[in-house]
Write an enzyme that holds these catalytic residues in place. Structure first.
Site, PDB file in Angstrom:
ATOM      1  N   GLU A   1       0.825  -1.218   0.000  1.00 47.20           N
ATOM      2  CA  GLU A   1       0.000   0.000   0.000  1.00 47.20           C
ATOM      3  C   GLU A   1       0.858   1.267   0.000  1.00 47.20           C
ATOM      4  O   GLU A   1       0.880   2.034   0.978  1.00 47.20           O
ATOM      5  CB  GLU A   1      -0.942   0.022   1.199  1.00 47.20           C
ATOM      6  CG  GLU A   1      -2.005  -1.051   1.134  1.00 47.20           C
ATOM      7  CD  GLU A   1      -3.032  -0.936   2.250  1.00 47.20           C
ATOM      8  OE1 GLU A   1      -2.729  -0.310   3.285  1.00 47.20           O
ATOM      9  OE2 GLU A   1      -4.138  -1.467   2.085  1.00 47.20           O
TER      10      GLU A   1
ATOM     11  N   GLU B   1      -6.464  -7.613  -0.180  1.00 48.27           N
ATOM     12  CA  GLU B   1      -6.832  -7.564   1.244  1.00 48.27           C
ATOM     13  C   GLU B   1      -8.272  -7.127   1.382  1.00 48.27           C
ATOM     14  O   GLU B   1      -8.714  -6.212   0.698  1.00 48.27           O
ATOM     15  CB  GLU B   1      -6.021  -6.493   1.985  1.00 48.27           C
ATOM     16  CG  GLU B   1      -4.585  -6.788   2.266  1.00 48.27           C
ATOM     17  CD  GLU B   1      -3.954  -5.623   3.053  1.00 48.27           C
ATOM     18  OE1 GLU B   1      -4.656  -4.912   3.782  1.00 48.27           O
ATOM     19  OE2 GLU B   1      -2.748  -5.425   2.895  1.00 48.27           O
TER      20      GLU B   1
HETATM   21  C1  GAL Z   1      -4.093  -2.375   5.332  1.00 47.92           C
HETATM   22  C2  GAL Z   1      -2.658  -2.875   5.415  1.00 47.92           C
HETATM   23  C3  GAL Z   1      -2.550  -4.155   6.227  1.00 47.92           C
HETATM   24  C4  GAL Z   1      -3.347  -4.036   7.488  1.00 47.92           C
HETATM   25  C5  GAL Z   1      -4.774  -3.693   7.149  1.00 47.92           C
HETATM   26  C6  GAL Z   1      -5.679  -3.607   8.342  1.00 47.92           C
HETATM   27  O1  GAL Z   1      -4.134  -1.014   5.037  1.00 47.92           O
HETATM   28  O2  GAL Z   1      -2.147  -3.106   4.143  1.00 47.92           O
HETATM   29  O3  GAL Z   1      -1.200  -4.408   6.491  1.00 47.92           O
HETATM   30  O4  GAL Z   1      -2.784  -3.031   8.278  1.00 47.92           O
HETATM   31  O5  GAL Z   1      -4.804  -2.456   6.497  1.00 47.92           O
HETATM   32  O6  GAL Z   1      -7.004  -3.304   7.961  1.00 47.92           O
END
Ligand code: GAL
Length: 671
Positions: A153, A311
């Site tokens: 990210e 994710e």
């Molecule tokens: C994202 C990040 C992850 C984790 C996640 C939690 O922004 O890439 O590593 O922190 O959020 O929601």
């Protein structure tokens, strides 16, 4: 997406971020067993492992990663191997304190978290590329590694750094952009205003905190620079990886629904072999299923086809003020909606819920409670669902409607020097997207200068900033027979944020057949009744304008107030096409009715002719068959006319398919 570097995995990928370094080795065997039980096929590893992989500058310890990759391979699970460069270790900052970022107020931040580095820092770049190179060299030929996960990210916590090193990098970027001409920069930024003229490049700073608003073009160029700095870090790492492993595809995870600091992902997507996105629900979003769909369509459009969901969450996140768990069935609906909108893989943050660290209260595939839990049951079921949908891989969505999405327009609209500070690009676009989604109409997103020849209807809900090329492209789309609809305060400024003179909406005035001589933004909560070809009780909100007709006809007008009798919504025959202007933000029902009419006249049909309320319908098109996704968000369930094979149950469909309450059906329709 690159044709040469594809993901060597069958079916739809399934998995999540896997951080075994946070657990004793005894736990890893259980991880493998449970991953197999859930049908996990690929996990992202090493994302935040820098401190363990490089304990001392230039000294590597790959022993743990060797074991992890070996274990994954032995268990038939592929690795999306990350460069750990989003989290430099403490030793790095002790040695190079100048690599810590400085915020807008001039405070130097400290280490002890992640992504706390200056994107322009030479020390950071050197260390990151060295780390990526060592990793690539060691694992280029590892049989488990199917993809590089570059960084994590980009810009999530450090989209901008205001330190002196960044200032120097900004000046170099400006010199390249303005071909070393300070005069060109002064003209572009309009620096005769408030005595801002620059006589020397060294006088130019990042837009640090000032007493009053700083120059809008300065701020806009700063956003562009920050984007390019991060992008150049990505490209540099990718090239290091590519040199070592030419056939392994690279991705980095986007965050397309991120805040104003968001990156211009249109410029990133062509640099990725596989486009991936992270998506999280917001607890305060009353219809987060619309956001899931919008972001899916946006990512698919940028990828030019299928993409990966890198994710999302099985349940609550840990970074909102109240972190809401998902409703029963919501996790499955979310995941399958991402697939419907083009995802060829579904992954979560993260595999096993953390015991320690600042994300200890974030949900995961394997929750703190273990396998005797609802989330685990849902995770196992989703694995089976994705296996049943394997053949969907590679298919995509065909749309007759395109919505224009431009990060430059977004950045510029949300600068502080606007007639109203209440305008939010994403909210405006979503308010136009939502009625189309509710009607089951397929939508692509495009840049203003995209090839529009395959669309019947192009919508530009919010295009405050537009360059001449983009404006000409959009207006000639209408001229040549397409239907174009433009939202208020569009076409207002050029790429340098200079007002287009002669009346609003500047660049679109002629095509729309209107000319506005004065803007009348509305106060928060203030509404104005609309009259004409609009539903009873129609209201204008947020914005109004004194529109005069030059060629267009009025479809609706302001009914009272200072603009009583003035056209509010107009329609113009432009060339062989049609151009609509909405000079206000109508209430949701009115906007939906107007957009229904616009798309009806444009001949755009929904995915299904009749569709029950609350059921999302999306069709992915494969080479031999179509895949009709039906997702019930109403909680009622229903029957939907269809023919083919329902893939999740394996049952043939003759005439109609049952969409269970809160559930999903996916019908393979033979062609
Ligand atoms: C994202 C990040 C992850 C984790 C996640 C939690 O922004 O890439 O590593 O922190 O959020 O929601």
């Amino acid at each position: 997406m690159s044709t040469e570097r594809r993901l060597r995995l069958p079916g739809l990928a399934y998995g999540g971020d896997y951080n075994p370094e946070q657990w004793p080795e005894e736990v890893w065997a259980e991880d493998m067993r449970l991953m197999r039980e859930a049908g996990v096929t690929m996990v992202s590893v090493g994302i935040f492992s820098w401190a363990l992989l490089e304990p001392k500058e230039g000294a590597y310890d790959f022993s743990r990663m060797d074991k992890i990759l070996g274990l994954l391979h032995d268990n038939g699970i592929a690795a999306d191997l990350a460069t750990p460069t989003a989290a430099p270790p403490a030793w790095f900052f002790k040695a190079y304190p100048e690599a810590l970022p400085v915020d807008r107020d001039g405070r130097r931040l400290s280490y002890g978290s992640r992504q706390t580095f200056c994107p322009s820092s030479p020390a950071y770049r050197t260390a990151a590329l060295r780390m990526a190179g060592a990793l690539a060299e060691r694992y280029a030929d590892h049989p488990a590694v199917v993809m590089w996960h570059v960084h994590n990210e980009y810009g999530c916590h450090n989209a901008a750094c205001y330190c002196d090193t960044s200032a120097a990098a900004f000046r170099s970027w400006l010199r390249a952009k303005y071909a070393d001409s300070l005069d060109a920069l002064n003209q572009a930024w309009g620096t005769t205003f408030w005595s801002q003229w620059y006589y020397d490049w060294d006088e130019i700073l990042p837009p640090r905190v000032t007493g009053a608003d700083s120059n809008p073009t300065h701020q806009l160029d700063w956003r562009r620079f920050c984007n390019d700095e991060l992008l150049s870090l990505y490209v540099a790492e990718r090239d290091v990886l590519r040199r070592a492993a030419p056939a392994v595809p690279a991705t980095t995870n986007f965050m397309v629904n991120f805040s104003i600091e968001a990156l211009d992902y249109w410029r990133w997507a062509p640099e990725l072999d596989i486009v991936s996105n992270d998506h999280y629900l917001r607890a305060d979003d009353p219809a987060s299923e619309v956001d899931v769909a919008l972001c899916g369509d946006l990512v698919r459009s940028m990828a030019g086809g299928p993409w990966l969901l890198m994710e999302h969450s099985t349940g609550a996140v840990n970074w909102q003020s109240v972190n809401r768990a998902k409703d029963p069935g919501e996790m499955r609906r979310n995941a399958l909606a991402h697939v419907a909108h083009g995802a060829d893989g579904i992954a979560y943050f993260q595999w096993r819920a953390a015991k320690a660290g600042s994300e200890q209260w974030h949900s995961a595939m394997l929750p703190h409670a273990g396998t005797d839990s609802q989330i685990w049951q849902d995770v196992v079921r989703l694995g089976a669902d994705l296996r049943a949908l394997a053949e969907v891989r590679g298919s995509t969505v065909a749309a007759d409607v395109a919505i224009v999405w431009d990060w430059n327009a977004r950045w510029a609209l949300e600068l502080p020097s606007q007639p109203s500070s209440a305008l939010r690009f994403v909210d405006l676009v979503r308010s136009w997207y939502e009625p189309l989604w509710r009607a089951g109409v397929a939508v692509d997103f495009v840049l203003p200068d995209a090839d529009l020849s395959s669309y019947r209807l192009v919508l530009a809900p919010s295009l405050y900033l537009i360059d001449d090329t983009g404006a000409a492209n959009l207006t000639s789309f209408a001229e040549q027979g397409g239907t174009l609809a433009v939202g208020f305060h569009s076409g207002a400024v050029d790429e340098n944020c200079h007002v287009r003179l002669g009346g609003y909406p500047g660049a679109f005035r002629d095509a729309l057949g209107v000319r506005t001589d004065e803007l009348f933004p509305l106060l928060p909560g203030e509404t104005r009744p609309l009259t004409g070809q609009v539903p009873e009780g129609a209201d204008a909100t947020l914005w109004s304008e004194r529109v005069r007709l030059t060629d267009a006809v009025a479809i609706a007008s302001y009914a009272d107030g200072p603009l009583a009798g003035v056209p509010a919504v107009t329609r113009n025959a432009h060339g062989t096409g049609t151009a609509w202007y909405l000079s206000t933000h109508p209430d949701p029902a009115t906007l939906a009715a107007l957009l229904d009419r616009v798309r009806d006249e444009a001949g755009v049909r929904p995915v299904l002719a009749t569709r029950p309320d609350g059921v999302e319908a999306v069709r992915r098109r494969g080479p031999d068959a179509d895949y009709l996704f039906l997702i019930d968000h109403s909680g009622n369930g229903t029957e939907v006319p269809a023919h083919g094979l329902e893939l999740l149950t394996g049952k043939p469909v003759h005439g109609s398919v049952t969409v269970p309450a809160g559930g999903v059906a996916v019908v393979r329709e033979e062609r």
